[in-house]
Design an enzyme around this catalytic site. Structure first.
Site, PDB file in Angstrom:
ATOM      1  N   GLU A 105       0.837  -1.208   0.000  1.00 63.76           N
ATOM      2  CA  GLU A 105       0.000   0.000   0.000  1.00 63.76           C
ATOM      3  C   GLU A 105       0.870   1.256   0.000  1.00 63.76           C
ATOM      4  O   GLU A 105       0.825   2.088   0.906  1.00 63.76           O
ATOM      5  CB  GLU A 105      -0.970  -0.014   1.177  1.00 63.76           C
ATOM      6  CG  GLU A 105      -1.964  -1.161   1.105  1.00 63.76           C
ATOM      7  CD  GLU A 105      -3.070  -1.075   2.146  1.00 63.76           C
ATOM      8  OE1 GLU A 105      -4.189  -1.522   1.863  1.00 63.76           O
ATOM      9  OE2 GLU A 105      -2.799  -0.565   3.265  1.00 63.76           O
ATOM     10  N   GLU A 160      -6.177  -6.886  -1.739  1.00 66.08           N
ATOM     11  CA  GLU A 160      -6.807  -6.909  -0.417  1.00 66.08           C
ATOM     12  C   GLU A 160      -8.257  -6.480  -0.517  1.00 66.08           C
ATOM     13  O   GLU A 160      -8.577  -5.477  -1.165  1.00 66.08           O
ATOM     14  CB  GLU A 160      -6.105  -5.948   0.557  1.00 66.08           C
ATOM     15  CG  GLU A 160      -4.735  -6.366   1.011  1.00 66.08           C
ATOM     16  CD  GLU A 160      -4.214  -5.451   2.110  1.00 66.08           C
ATOM     17  OE1 GLU A 160      -5.028  -4.862   2.854  1.00 66.08           O
ATOM     18  OE2 GLU A 160      -2.979  -5.307   2.209  1.00 66.08           O
TER      19      GLU A 160
END
Length: 462
Positions: free
Chosen positions: A163, A275
């Site tokens: 991320e 995710e």
């Protein structure tokens, strides 16, 4: 009616064979949960969780790797997890169960995410010496993968960073001072990390698909433009995080539309959801606060079936727009007596694929792994909408919409972490949108027609 943008397109050039679509799960917590006393079962019978997921239809296991997670030394029995040895233990279990491996380099000693990209303590002294830091990163990734290869555990996929919306390897003081994204530093670091994987491929003769990972689908285009503009192009997969709770009001349909647009803009790249997650209950089994507590109105009330349907519908949208994989984050992070840095138990036991006794949920997320793909009607090609967007200063955004458009258009404003903060209806002609109520910072403006995303732009508000 004039058709706008691109949404849920099935384009032959992007078609993915049904058996080539990857359904995956992040099982990084399994070793720790078992050491803490967790038992996993199906039909009342104890099961090895890796075999359980493989038999259910999971094709690939995602595993996070921290550099030196010494903070574990003061937790529970002092055993470290998600370090090299623990990852190898997990990778061996995945291999034995017949599953592929996605190795997630967090490039930190602790959790890395959109708000936190702390450099490992071992590299802190060279944080401001870019060539030395590049060398450290290269050697770390190269040596890690080489050591895994020597054990017969070389992963099929590697993501460089987790991320990484704000970059990687930031000194903690710089990270914590506020939003920063230094492309002159960021670009060379990513290039070094990706080059290490390429060189391991050459040395071992084995193919490793590489990925970059972005949180929030609305952030994908401007970050990908930044990577491309700074020479970071030698990778295979654009990985996204998408959670309703953190990225609302971006819908499943809009997420699919963004994936389709990415596939069109970067036809040499795959796109996957690395995710996602969805709760099956608001109840809790321990004292640790749960991080997923918000239900989407179309998937309410919360239930195992709603969790399964979220995964089926999200996969359908990903597939229809040329995406090639979908991973669930931490479906086995069940409750135990052990502690995290924030409390006793699990922060996601209400969003796993298991009930509070460790039994596989009936008609829940685990059933998604083996379900037949949900069919999605092929959409007709749609014309591009020529929208122009300019920031005029004085907290005013100008959006120019061509005349003769009969579809309803909106401009949604998202914070840099992917959360929707404002929405404005648009009319043909120039729309001047006042953003006076928003705090200073960077935002993403997104123009859409229904579920179809037409345009995204990064804007800076003083």
């Amino acid at each position: 009616m004039q058709r706008l943008c691109f949404a849920l397109l099935l384009l032959p050039v992007f078609s993915i064979a049904q058996d080539g679509f990857l359904r995956g799960a992040d099982l990084s917590y399994v070793n720790e949960m078992e050491d803490c006393g967790a038992m996993f079962s199906s039909g009342g019978e104890p099961e090895d969780p890796y075999l359980l997921f493989a038999e259910a239809g999971c094709a690939i296991v995602r595993l996070r790797l921290w550099h030196t997670p010494s903070w574990y030394d003061t937790l529970n029995a002092g055993q470290r997890y998600s370090d090299f040895e623990d990852v190898c233990r997990s990778a061996e279990r995945a291999r034995e169960a017949g599953m592929q491996i996605l190795l997630d380099f967090h490039l930190s000693d602790f959790w890395a995410d959109p708000g936190r990209q702390w450099i490992p303590a071992a590299w802190a002294p060279v944080a401001d010496d870019l060539p030395v830091l590049q060398d450290s990163l290269y050697n770390y990734i190269y040596s890690t993968l080489t050591a895994m290869h020597e054990r017969g555990l070389l992963p099929e996929m590697v993501q460089v960073g987790n991320e990484t919306n704000r970059g990687i390897l930031l000194p903690q003081a710089v990270n914590d001072a506020g939003w920063v994204l230094d492309w002159d530093r960021n670009g060379p670091l990513f290039q070094s990390g990706l080059q290490a994987v390429t060189d391991v491929e050459a040395a071992t003769g084995q193919n490793i698909r590489t990925a970059l990972h972005i949180a929030g689908p609305t952030n994908a285009h401007w970050l990908m433009e930044g990577f491309a503009n700074h020479g970071v192009t030698d990778f295979d997969i654009i990985g996204l995080s998408y959670y309703w709770q953190w990225h609302m009001p971006a819908t499943i349909g809009q997420t699919g539309s963004i994936i389709g647009s990415l596939r069109e803009t970067y036809p040499d790249k795959e796109v996957m959801i690395f995710e996602t997650g969805y709760p099956w209950t608001l109840d809790y089994a321990d004292a640790a606060s749960n991080i997923l507590t918000t239900a989407h109105p179309d998937y309410a009330p919360l239930s195992p079936q709603a969790q399964k349907q979220w995964m089926l519908d999200l996969e359908a949208s990903v597939r229809a727009n040329g995406g090639s994989g979908l991973f669930y984050w931490e479906p086995a992070w069940v409750s135990t007596d052990c502690y995290t840095p924030w409390g006793q138990g699990s922060h996601k036991e209400n969003a796993t694929f298991f009930d509070f006794d460790g039994e596989v949920l009936d008609n829940g997320g685990m059933d998604w792994l083996g379900a037949a793909p949900t069919s999605v009607e092929e959409a007709s090609p749609r014309e591009r909408l020529s929208v122009q967007m300019r920031y005029l200063g004085n907290r005013t955004l100008s959006v120019e919409v061509p005349p003769g458009i009969s579809d309803s258009l909106t401009c949604q404003i998202f914070s840099i972490d992917g959360k929707g903060v404002a929405s404005h209806a648009l009319q043909p002609g120039e729309n001047q949108l006042r953003l006076a109520a928003l705090p200073a910072g960077q935002y993403v403006a997104l123009v859409q027609s229904g579920q179809a995303v037409c345009l995204t732009r990064l804007i800076q508000l003083p």
